[in-house]
Design a protein around this motif. Structure first.
Motif, short mmCIF file in Angstrom:
data_model
loop_
_atom_site.label_atom_id
_atom_site.label_comp_id
_atom_site.label_asym_id
_atom_site.label_seq_id
_atom_site.Cartn_x
_atom_site.Cartn_y
_atom_site.Cartn_z
N GLU A 177 0.83 -1.19 0.00
CA GLU A 177 0.00 0.00 0.00
C GLU A 177 0.87 1.25 0.00
O GLU A 177 1.85 1.33 0.73
CB GLU A 177 -0.91 0.01 1.23
CG GLU A 177 -2.12 -0.86 1.05
CD GLU A 177 -2.94 -0.98 2.32
OE1 GLU A 177 -2.81 -0.10 3.18
OE2 GLU A 177 -3.68 -1.96 2.42
N GLY A 178 0.50 2.19 -0.82
CA GLY A 178 1.22 3.47 -0.83
C GLY A 178 2.40 3.45 -1.78
O GLY A 178 2.75 2.42 -2.36
N PRO A 192 4.94 1.51 6.92
CA PRO A 192 4.04 0.54 7.57
C PRO A 192 4.72 -0.06 8.79
O PRO A 192 5.93 -0.29 8.80
CB PRO A 192 3.81 -0.50 6.48
CG PRO A 192 4.97 -0.40 5.58
CD PRO A 192 5.44 1.02 5.63
N LEU A 193 3.93 -0.29 9.82
CA LEU A 193 4.49 -0.89 11.03
C LEU A 193 4.50 -2.40 10.95
O LEU A 193 5.20 -3.06 11.70
CB LEU A 193 3.69 -0.43 12.25
CG LEU A 193 3.79 1.06 12.53
CD1 LEU A 193 2.87 1.44 13.67
CD2 LEU A 193 5.22 1.45 12.86
N GLU A 194 3.73 -2.93 10.01
CA GLU A 194 3.60 -4.39 9.97
C GLU A 194 3.21 -4.79 8.56
O GLU A 194 2.46 -4.08 7.89
CB GLU A 194 2.51 -4.78 10.98
CG GLU A 194 2.36 -6.24 11.26
CD GLU A 194 1.21 -6.85 10.49
OE1 GLU A 194 0.34 -6.08 10.02
OE2 GLU A 194 1.20 -8.08 10.33
N TYR A 195 3.78 -5.88 8.07
CA TYR A 195 3.40 -6.38 6.75
C TYR A 195 3.34 -7.90 6.83
O TYR A 195 4.37 -8.55 7.04
CB TYR A 195 4.42 -5.93 5.69
CG TYR A 195 4.17 -6.50 4.33
CD1 TYR A 195 3.10 -6.06 3.56
CD2 TYR A 195 5.00 -7.49 3.81
CE1 TYR A 195 2.87 -6.59 2.31
CE2 TYR A 195 4.77 -8.03 2.56
CZ TYR A 195 3.71 -7.56 1.81
OH TYR A 195 3.47 -8.09 0.57
N ILE A 249 5.19 -9.37 9.60
CA ILE A 249 6.59 -8.97 9.76
C ILE A 249 6.59 -7.58 10.37
O ILE A 249 6.00 -6.66 9.81
CB ILE A 249 7.31 -8.96 8.41
CG1 ILE A 249 7.11 -10.28 7.68
CG2 ILE A 249 8.78 -8.66 8.59
CD1 ILE A 249 7.46 -10.22 6.22
N ARG A 250 7.27 -7.41 11.50
CA ARG A 250 7.25 -6.12 12.16
C ARG A 250 8.17 -5.14 11.46
O ARG A 250 9.27 -5.49 11.02
CB ARG A 250 7.67 -6.26 13.62
CG ARG A 250 6.45 -6.57 14.46
CD ARG A 250 6.73 -6.69 15.93
NE ARG A 250 7.75 -5.80 16.43
CZ ARG A 250 8.51 -6.11 17.47
NH1 ARG A 250 8.38 -7.26 18.06
NH2 ARG A 250 9.42 -5.26 17.91
N GLY A 251 7.73 -3.91 11.31
CA GLY A 251 8.50 -2.92 10.58
C GLY A 251 9.61 -2.29 11.40
O GLY A 251 10.64 -1.92 10.88
#
Lengths: 410, 176
Positions: B156-157, B167-170, B173-175
């Motif tokens: 996104e983005g 993003p903080l999370e995908y 997976i933590r950002g």
């Protein structure tokens, strides 16, 4: 087809056999994709009808990082783009920032830059050659290539302390002057290395199996190469001297770092006997009769000949260094000026471009850094040149493009 | 051929449709309207005096200062630029064409600004436009296959937008 089939009627049964289209995923952990590249092959039997590359596995958004750090802080990130030719990457970015700032680099720094960049070109082409041999199933050339590359890495280690990610060439010149006695060791290496080139020709260039795997495979016509933005050995392998094609090497046509004062030539096929006019070629590898202009063999051989030209340039640079004037580095301005500068340099894999935009608010951090990757453009043509080839030829074609995924994904 | 001559040829052919020119820049450029892009590019490639047969690079720049405290001193109005670096194999000259776009189409955040694709003129534009769409967020109309190229398909983005939020999370997976 025949519903009332006789069991013994072999011919009819064979006519009934059809092949199916199949999607084969090659990579991202395939050894011959040179890193993390995934190719989806649409195959019909042994014939590949379509190749779709998927990349981005190594994407770090280096361009975003470049917008948040100062130009000197970004130099180590350029190392990680084309990690096999990190010096050339440093040089490209430095030249872009220097062009934006209007800096004039002293002669001594220019000579060191040329010397180091050409050494790195040799190291990079050695890996390209060795790994290409690996792709085609021969292991020895890889070991021969790494034997010599190791010595270049030792020379680099003496200069800057690192063996892969150098950050040596920096904005305003080079980070340190060359250490004492380094030039002697460098020319000693060249004396050792030059006769060894014949070994590579014996192992690969003149090897019948190698010729059968590469000659006439993956033909890239000149117009297609230009339309797709292919550069470097990929484009030069498709040019023809006899048709008055320009020597498309940025060191020749848009010289930077004083390349115009060095005596070397851009490598343009065809490699007929009259091509070899100097003493560097004891045994002349003839162009095999199967080879066609723009095929894998020509791309490979252009790289091999470029190594010889690089040796010539390095020898001239070594002679010039003691007489070169000026310092090895000058300070860069405190702020980047407003404006934008685009610089392309001839890297081992093609034209690597850097575009730097300065902020109107007079900041040291650029507004935008753009890296135009040479491998990125060279890879985009793969779907064209792999059309209707055999599955077994895909690694041969991909290897001849000589991609580095760190540069494509950035 | 020098940049002055190239601009003169362009002006002779397109007249007022060349919106602006900057000849004293480090790399001289002209600014045109997105609607004229395909026509100008085809002329640049096909005119026997110019013959820009190689598209070196397409880059997008987001002129935006997300920090409101600094925005007054940033020195530019928020906008996007798409820059085409061209060179000629035959004539050995270079030129730059620029487009100036709003950051969002119709000023509705989330609506990507539109630019006609030049992939039919130079095949090199295919991947470069995909990359510009992916990272900067410019929609190229008429592109044969406009997908993300470097980021994942469900990302996104557009990271090279200045107001991009990391993003903080995908997918677990933590950002940071």
């Amino acid at each position: 087809m025949a519903t009332t089939l006789e069991r013994d009627d072999q011919q009819i049964i064979e006519l009934d056999v059809r092949t199916d289209e199949m999607l084969v995923s090659m990579g991202p952990q395939h050894p011959s994709t040179h890193g993390v590249l995934r190719l989806v092959l649409r195959t019909d039997g042994e014939i590949v009808s379509e190749v779709t590359p998927h990349m981005g596995y190594l994407h770090r958004c280096a361009e975003k990082i470049g917008e948040n750090v100062t130009p000197i802080q970004f130099i180590p990130y350029t190392d990680r783009m084309d990690y096999l030719a990190a010096m050339n990457m440093n040089l490209g970015y430095s030249l872009a920032v220097e062009k934006l700032c209007g800096m004039k680099i002293p002669e001594k720094a220019q000579v060191i830059r040329v010397l180091i960049a050409e050494l790195n070109r040799i190291a990079s082409h050695l890996v390209g050659m060795g790994a290409y041999g690996l792709d085609l199933g021969t292991f020895s050339p890889f070991l021969y290539a790494f034997r010599e590359r190791e010595m270049i890495l030792d020379l680099f280690e003496e200069v800057c302390g690192a063996r892969l990610t150098y950050s040596y060439i920096t904005i305003g010149g080079v980070h340190d002057d060359l250490p004492d006695g380094w030039l002697e060791r460098c020319s000693k290496f060249l004396d050792y290395f030059e006769p060894r080139i014949q070994e590579y020709h014996t192992l690969l260039t003149k090897n019948q199996i190698f010729i059968k795997r590469t000659a006439g495979i993956g033909i890239l016509p000149k117009d297609l190469a230009i339309n797709y933005g292919c550069t470097g050995p990929m484009l030069r392998g498709s040019l023809d001297r006899n048709k008055n094609d320009p020597p498309w090497d940025l060191r020749k046509i848009e010289p930077y770092c004083g390349y115009e004062t060095y005596d070397f030539k851009a490598i343009i096929p065809p490699f007929t006997d009259d091509y070899y006019d100097d003493e560097h070629f004891g045994i002349k590898p003839r162009t095999p009769p199967e080879a066609v202009l723009g095929d894998c063999w020509h791309r490979f051989y252009v790289r091999m000949l470029e190594v010889v030209e690089s040796i010539k340039i390095i020898r001239q640079a070594i002679d010039r260094y003691p007489k070169a004037q000026g310092a090895h580095r000058i300070e860069m301005p405190r702020h980047l000026p407003v404006g934008e500068a685009y610089v392309e340099t001839e890297c081992p894999r093609g034209q690597m471009g850097f575009w730097v935009v300065g902020r109107p608010s007079k900041d040291i951090v650029p507004l935008r850094v753009r890296a135009r990757s040479s491998s990125f453009c060279n890879l985009s043509v793969i779907s064209e040149i792999c059309r209707n080839c055999l599955i077994g030829d895909v690694p041969a074609i991909l290897g001849s493009v000589d991609i580095v995924m760190g540069e494509i994904d950035r | 051929m020098t940049a002055q001559e190239i601009v003169a040829i362009l002006k002779e052919r397109f007249g007022p449709r060349i919106k602006a020119e900057k000849l004293d820049a480090i790399d001289p450029y002209v600014v045109i309207e997105p609607a004229d892009l395909v026509e100008v590019c085809r002329f640049l490639r096909d005119d026997p005096r110019l013959q820009f047969d190689m598209l070196n690079c397409i880059s997008g720049v987001d002129y935006c200062e997300p920090d409101p405290a600094k925005a007054a001193k940033a020195g530019f109005e928020p906008h996007l630029e798409v820059v085409y670096h061209l060179s000629s194999f035959v004539k050995r000259h270079r030129f730059v064409v620029k487009l100036i776009l709003p950051r969002w189409k119709d000023n509705k955040p989330g609506q990507l600004p539109e630019v006609p694709s030049v992939a039919s003129i130079w095949r090199a534009a295919d991947w470069h436009e995909r990359e510009t769409y992916d990272l900067v967020g410019v929609w190229f109309t008429g592109h044969p296959d406009l997908r993300r190229i470097l980021l994942a398909d469900d990302w996104e983005g557009h990271p090279l937008r200045k107001d991009y939020v990391f993003p903080l999370e995908y997918h677990g997976i933590r950002g940071r």
